[in-house]
Design a protein around this motif. Structure first.
Motif, PDB file in Angstrom:
ATOM      1  N   SER A 497       0.847  -1.202   0.000  1.00 57.18           N
ATOM      2  CA  SER A 497       0.000   0.000   0.000  1.00 57.18           C
ATOM      3  C   SER A 497       0.877   1.246   0.000  1.00 57.18           C
ATOM      4  CB  SER A 497      -0.890   0.007   1.246  1.00 57.18           C
ATOM      5  OG  SER A 497      -0.088   0.228   2.411  1.00 57.18           O
ATOM      6  N   GLY A 498       0.255   2.406  -0.214  1.00 56.06           N
ATOM      7  CA  GLY A 498       1.016   3.653  -0.229  1.00 56.06           C
ATOM      8  C   GLY A 498       1.719   3.926   1.084  1.00 56.06           C
ATOM      9  N   GLY A 499       1.025   3.685   2.195  1.00 60.26           N
ATOM     10  CA  GLY A 499       1.632   3.910   3.503  1.00 60.26           C
ATOM     11  C   GLY A 499       2.769   2.962   3.786  1.00 60.26           C
ATOM     12  N   GLN A 500       2.625   1.707   3.372  1.00 64.67           N
ATOM     13  CA  GLN A 500       3.696   0.726   3.572  1.00 64.67           C
ATOM     14  C   GLN A 500       4.933   1.089   2.750  1.00 64.67           C
ATOM     15  OE1 GLN A 500       1.482  -2.775   2.439  1.00 64.67           O
ATOM     16  NE2 GLN A 500       0.963  -3.307   4.553  1.00 64.67           N
ATOM     17  N   LYS A 501       4.728   1.497   1.509  1.00 65.59           N
ATOM     18  CA  LYS A 501       5.855   1.906   0.673  1.00 65.59           C
ATOM     19  C   LYS A 501       6.567   3.111   1.275  1.00 65.59           C
ATOM     20  CE  LYS A 501       3.580   2.141  -3.307  1.00 65.59           C
ATOM     21  NZ  LYS A 501       3.345   2.300  -4.773  1.00 65.59           N
ATOM     22  N   GLN A 502       5.790   4.048   1.811  1.00 69.02           N
ATOM     23  CA  GLN A 502       6.389   5.252   2.378  1.00 69.02           C
ATOM     24  C   GLN A 502       7.224   4.925   3.603  1.00 69.02           C
ATOM     25  OE1 GLN A 502       7.643   8.003   1.575  1.00 69.02           O
ATOM     26  NE2 GLN A 502       5.797   9.210   1.168  1.00 69.02           N
ATOM     27  N   ARG A 503       6.742   3.986   4.421  1.00 66.85           N
ATOM     28  CA  ARG A 503       7.514   3.627   5.614  1.00 66.85           C
ATOM     29  C   ARG A 503       8.815   2.896   5.249  1.00 66.85           C
ATOM     30  NH1 ARG A 503       2.990   1.075   9.483  1.00 66.85           N
ATOM     31  NH2 ARG A 503       1.677   1.238   7.609  1.00 66.85           N
ATOM     32  N   ILE A 504       8.796   2.127   4.186  1.00 67.48           N
ATOM     33  CA  ILE A 504      10.035   1.494   3.725  1.00 67.48           C
ATOM     34  C   ILE A 504      11.019   2.560   3.254  1.00 67.48           C
ATOM     35  CG2 ILE A 504      11.042   0.027   1.923  1.00 67.48           C
ATOM     36  CD1 ILE A 504       8.591  -1.758   2.145  1.00 67.48           C
ATOM     37  N   SER A 505      10.508   3.576   2.541  1.00 64.98           N
ATOM     38  CA  SER A 505      11.399   4.648   2.086  1.00 64.98           C
ATOM     39  C   SER A 505      11.969   5.424   3.267  1.00 64.98           C
ATOM     40  CB  SER A 505      10.652   5.596   1.133  1.00 64.98           C
ATOM     41  OG  SER A 505       9.748   6.423   1.823  1.00 64.98           O
ATOM     42  N   ILE A 506      11.186   5.564   4.336  1.00 61.71           N
ATOM     43  CA  ILE A 506      11.670   6.237   5.544  1.00 61.71           C
ATOM     44  C   ILE A 506      12.733   5.375   6.230  1.00 61.71           C
ATOM     45  CG2 ILE A 506      11.010   7.032   7.856  1.00 61.71           C
ATOM     46  CD1 ILE A 506       8.250   7.769   6.607  1.00 61.71           C
ATOM     47  N   ALA A 507      12.506   4.069   6.283  1.00 65.94           N
ATOM     48  CA  ALA A 507      13.497   3.150   6.869  1.00 65.94           C
ATOM     49  C   ALA A 507      14.808   3.252   6.105  1.00 65.94           C
ATOM     50  CB  ALA A 507      12.967   1.726   6.839  1.00 65.94           C
ATOM     51  N   ARG A 508      14.705   3.425   4.799  1.00 67.41           N
ATOM     52  CA  ARG A 508      15.898   3.560   3.960  1.00 67.41           C
ATOM     53  C   ARG A 508      16.706   4.787   4.389  1.00 67.41           C
ATOM     54  NH1 ARG A 508      14.265   2.406  -2.061  1.00 67.41           N
ATOM     55  NH2 ARG A 508      13.317   4.455  -1.967  1.00 67.41           N
ATOM     56  N   VAL A 509      16.019   5.872   4.705  1.00 67.33           N
ATOM     57  CA  VAL A 509      16.712   7.090   5.141  1.00 67.33           C
ATOM     58  C   VAL A 509      17.244   6.936   6.561  1.00 67.33           C
ATOM     59  CG1 VAL A 509      16.481   9.582   5.516  1.00 67.33           C
ATOM     60  CG2 VAL A 509      15.315   8.506   3.585  1.00 67.33           C
ATOM     61  N   PHE A 510      16.484   6.234   7.432  1.00 65.97           N
ATOM     62  CA  PHE A 510      16.996   5.958   8.777  1.00 65.97           C
ATOM     63  C   PHE A 510      18.333   5.223   8.690  1.00 65.97           C
ATOM     64  CE2 PHE A 510      12.889   6.604  11.128  1.00 65.97           C
ATOM     65  CZ  PHE A 510      13.418   7.319  12.183  1.00 65.97           C
ATOM     66  N   LEU A 511      18.414   4.257   7.799  1.00 62.45           N
ATOM     67  CA  LEU A 511      19.649   3.479   7.641  1.00 62.45           C
ATOM     68  C   LEU A 511      20.773   4.358   7.114  1.00 62.45           C
ATOM     69  CD1 LEU A 511      20.826   0.603   7.868  1.00 62.45           C
ATOM     70  CD2 LEU A 511      20.194   0.256   5.470  1.00 62.45           C
ATOM     71  N   LYS A 512      20.445   5.283   6.235  1.00 61.68           N
ATOM     72  CA  LYS A 512      21.452   6.195   5.680  1.00 61.68           C
ATOM     73  C   LYS A 512      21.973   7.139   6.757  1.00 61.68           C
ATOM     74  CE  LYS A 512      22.122   9.396   1.811  1.00 61.68           C
ATOM     75  NZ  LYS A 512      21.489  10.123   0.684  1.00 61.68           N
ATOM     76  N   ASN A 513      21.089   7.561   7.654  1.00 66.87           N
ATOM     77  CA  ASN A 513      21.444   8.406   8.802  1.00 66.87           C
ATOM     78  C   ASN A 513      22.137   9.714   8.380  1.00 66.87           C
ATOM     79  OD1 ASN A 513      21.559   9.081  11.520  1.00 66.87           O
ATOM     80  ND2 ASN A 513      23.553   8.107  11.814  1.00 66.87           N
ATOM     81  N   PRO A 514      21.472  10.541   7.568  1.00 64.99           N
ATOM     82  CA  PRO A 514      22.085  11.794   7.107  1.00 64.99           C
ATOM     83  C   PRO A 514      21.922  12.921   8.113  1.00 64.99           C
ATOM     84  CG  PRO A 514      19.928  11.565   6.157  1.00 64.99           C
ATOM     85  CD  PRO A 514      20.123  10.349   7.014  1.00 64.99           C
ATOM     86  N   LYS A 515      22.711  13.970   7.956  1.00 70.61           N
ATOM     87  CA  LYS A 515      22.602  15.147   8.820  1.00 70.61           C
ATOM     88  C   LYS A 515      21.451  16.058   8.381  1.00 70.61           C
ATOM     89  CE  LYS A 515      26.176  14.949  11.709  1.00 70.61           C
ATOM     90  NZ  LYS A 515      26.062  15.083  13.181  1.00 70.61           N
TER      91      LYS A 515
END
Length: 598
Positions: A497-515
């Motif tokens: 779903s749209g919400g599930q895809k968005q949370r995966i994209s957020i997890a991707r950024v959490f892993l990247k851990n940018p400033k």
């Protein structure tokens, strides 16, 4: 190489074309890399010509011996000639095996190198290029077009090398018997080559138009299939059929023109074949009548002419393949000659992001393709760790601001600093590694959930990937999936779903851990329940980072440290949510308008 503007012309396809000399010149560095294999291939190619060259000499010996003195032709001589020919045939078989295997493999190596270079160049091109080119066309250039380069790389040197050997050797041998007759035969070749070059130009133009139309068909098919749900929802099947049929008929028309050109080429060659045989029959007959040539020599002439004609026919048959290869090289070069607009400055070093403060200083920006001016003398300071929200009407430059920070586009004038460092003077890789982006249109790759989250930091451990999923609140639905983190999500995450895809994209950024974090309307396409989950995840993600949020739903930015209202004139208002409501200006109107819609 000369610049394109000097050496190129516009075609009826709207693209530029190159001379054959330019194309070969640009292709040579690729083939030079495998010159050792090429030289071996040409050596074995020369061996395959031995049978064709020696056979007429054997037949001349047999004919002259038989007609001159039957006793001169003994069984021993005959067996020696047969053994010689059989040995040559064995050499021919081995040489041909090498050519067919290693020659083609050399072509595969070259094709692979060219495709690699094209893909690497495409990755460095700016967003402007992709805004103006269809993905189907680009895919055709680096797949189908380069398939033909394999055959071109192998056969082009071989065919012309073999033809050259046969012509030179035939001329030398035949001149020994009758220079006059030899010159009469070879006088036909320049005329033949002149006509062939003229028709070849026509062939290449139609071949290129054919390739362009194939790309258009690919693009139309891709667009229709990717949007199949919209097509069905709006019962647009008939319209899609109509558009496809139009493109298909255009392709048919172009291909018909190509085969008319091929037929003209083949017919002209057959006419020249007939001309050469006529010269041999007429000239050879007259020379034979006047005892200027022996019967054996005339047989040799006929066989050598047959060999020459067979060689020319092979080149004619190769002509279509040759033009496909040249067209593939041309379309490859068009990609490679596309300038890289966004690149590292000379001497650029890695950016050192310690706090994450961002400053826009007198920034002007207009889009390179349509010159639409978006920002005018724009100034903005985003403090380190600040959560800044940007709102405003469409066209005010909200998304443009977010695209300029990671240098998806470069400013027209002015500069952008991060922690006092001009981003135009640092490496793109280090800059973009320091920035995390969550967009409204989430792009997930075909593969598993684990693979998509890991894209945020290649090489991350399974534990780190799982922790990122938990931080994003994605574990809540991942645990319910049959294969958990290893669940296949389909092309572009179609199974989620749209919400599930968005949370995966957020997890991707959490892993990247940018400033630095950019949220570009990250929740605007979600339903209320999904928005609640995603908003909580985004709040955790933004904590301790410099965050810029673009939002249409103003409820998602009430807790922002600062909100700016952007218009075509620049920043119209700024302050906290409460301050802007109390001011009862533009933000107040936007808030009330949204409340009325809800």
């Amino acid at each position: 190489m000369a610049k394109k503007s000097n050496a190129s012309i516009e075609t009826n396809t709207g693209k530029q074309t190159y001379s054959s000399r330019e194309l070969i010149g640009r292709f040579l560095p690729y083939i030079k890399k495998y010159r050792g294999l090429l030289y071996l291939d040409l050596f074995f190619a020369s061996l395959t010509t031995l049978c064709d060259i020696v056979l007429p000499m054997i037949m001349r010996r047999l004919t002259n011996s038989a007609l001159g003195n039957s006793e001169a032709l003994t069984v021993a001589i005959l067996l020696k000639l047969v053994i010689l020919y059989v040995l040559l045939r064995l050499v021919d078989a081995g040489a041909n095996f090498f050519m067919q295997s290693q020659g083609h493999i050399m072509g595969v190596y070259i094709e692979t190198d060219m495709r690699r270079d094209a893909f690497e160049h495409l990755q460095r091109l700016s967003a402007t290029y992709y805004s103006n080119h269809k993905i189907g066309q680009i895919m055709g250039r680096i797949t189908n077009d380069l398939f033909d380069v394999t055959e071109f790389a192998h056969h082009c040197p071989e065919e012309f090398f073999i033809a050259g050997i046969k012509m030179v050797v035939s001329f030398i041998i035949l001149s020994g018997s009758s220079l006059s007759l030899t010159l009469m035969i070879f006088a036909c070749l320049p005329i033949m080559f002149f006509v062939s070059v003229k028709i070849n130009h026509w062939l290449r133009q139609t071949q290129k138009a054919q390739r362009v139309q194939v790309g258009e068909l690919n693009a139309a098919i891709e667009e229709s299939l990717l949007g199949e749900r919209i097509v069905k929802a709006f019962t647009g099947e008939e319209e899609e059929k109509r558009k496809f049929e139009e493109g298909n008929i255009r392709f048919q028309t172009i291909k018909k023109r190509f085969y008319y050109a091929m037929a003209t080429f083949g017919t002209s060659t057959r006419m020249f074949d007939g001309l050469m045989y006529t010269v041999v029959i007429l000239g050879g007959g007259l020379f034979l009548i006047h005892d200027m040539i022996s019967a054996g020599d005339l047989v040799a002439y006929i066989l050598y002419v047959s060999t020459l004609i067979a060689t020319i026919r092979r080149i004619v048959e190769f002509a279509e393949q040759f033009q496909r290869g040249m067209t593939g090289i041309e379309r490859f070069i068009e990609i490679m000659d596309t300038p890289i607009e966004i690149k590292d400055a000379e001497g650029a070093g890695d950016i050192k992001v310690t706090d994450g403060g961002i400053s826009f200083k007198g920034v002007n920006f207009e889009y390179p393709d349509d010159h639409n001016k978006v920002l005018h003398d724009f100034d903005l300071d985003v403090k380190a760790g600040e959560n800044l929200a940007i709102v405003g009407a469409s066209g005010g430059g909200k998304t443009t601001i977010c695209n300029l920070i990671p240098r998806f586009y470069d400013v027209t004038s002015g500069c952008i600093d991060i922690d006092g460092q001009d981003i135009s003077k640092v490496t793109l890789k280090s800059l973009r590694q320091s920035i995390g982006i969550v967009q409204q249109d989430v792009y997930l790759f075909s593969g598993t959930i684990r693979e998509n989250i890991a894209y945020g930091r290649p090489g991350a451990s399974d534990k780190e990937i799982e922790e990122a999923a938990i931080m994003a609140g994605a574990d809540e639905f991942i645990d319910r999936l049959p294969n958990g983190m290893d669940t296949y999500i389909g092309e572009r995450g179609v199974k989620l779903s749209g919400g599930q895809k968005q949370r995966i994209s957020i997890a991707r950024v959490f892993l990247k851990n940018p400033k630095i974090l950019i949220l570009d309307e990250a929740t605007s396409a979600l339903d209320n329940e999904s928005e609640l989950f995603v908003t909580k995840s985004l709040e955790k993600l933004a904590k301790g980072r410099t965050t810029i949020t673009i939002a249409h739903r103003l409820t998602t930015i009430q807790n922002a440290d600062r909100i700016i209202v952007l218009g075509k004139e620049g920043i119209l208002e700024e302050g906290t949510h409460e301050m802007l409501l109390n001011r009862q200006g533009m933000y107040y109107k936007l808030w009330n308008r949204m409340a009325a819609l809800d």
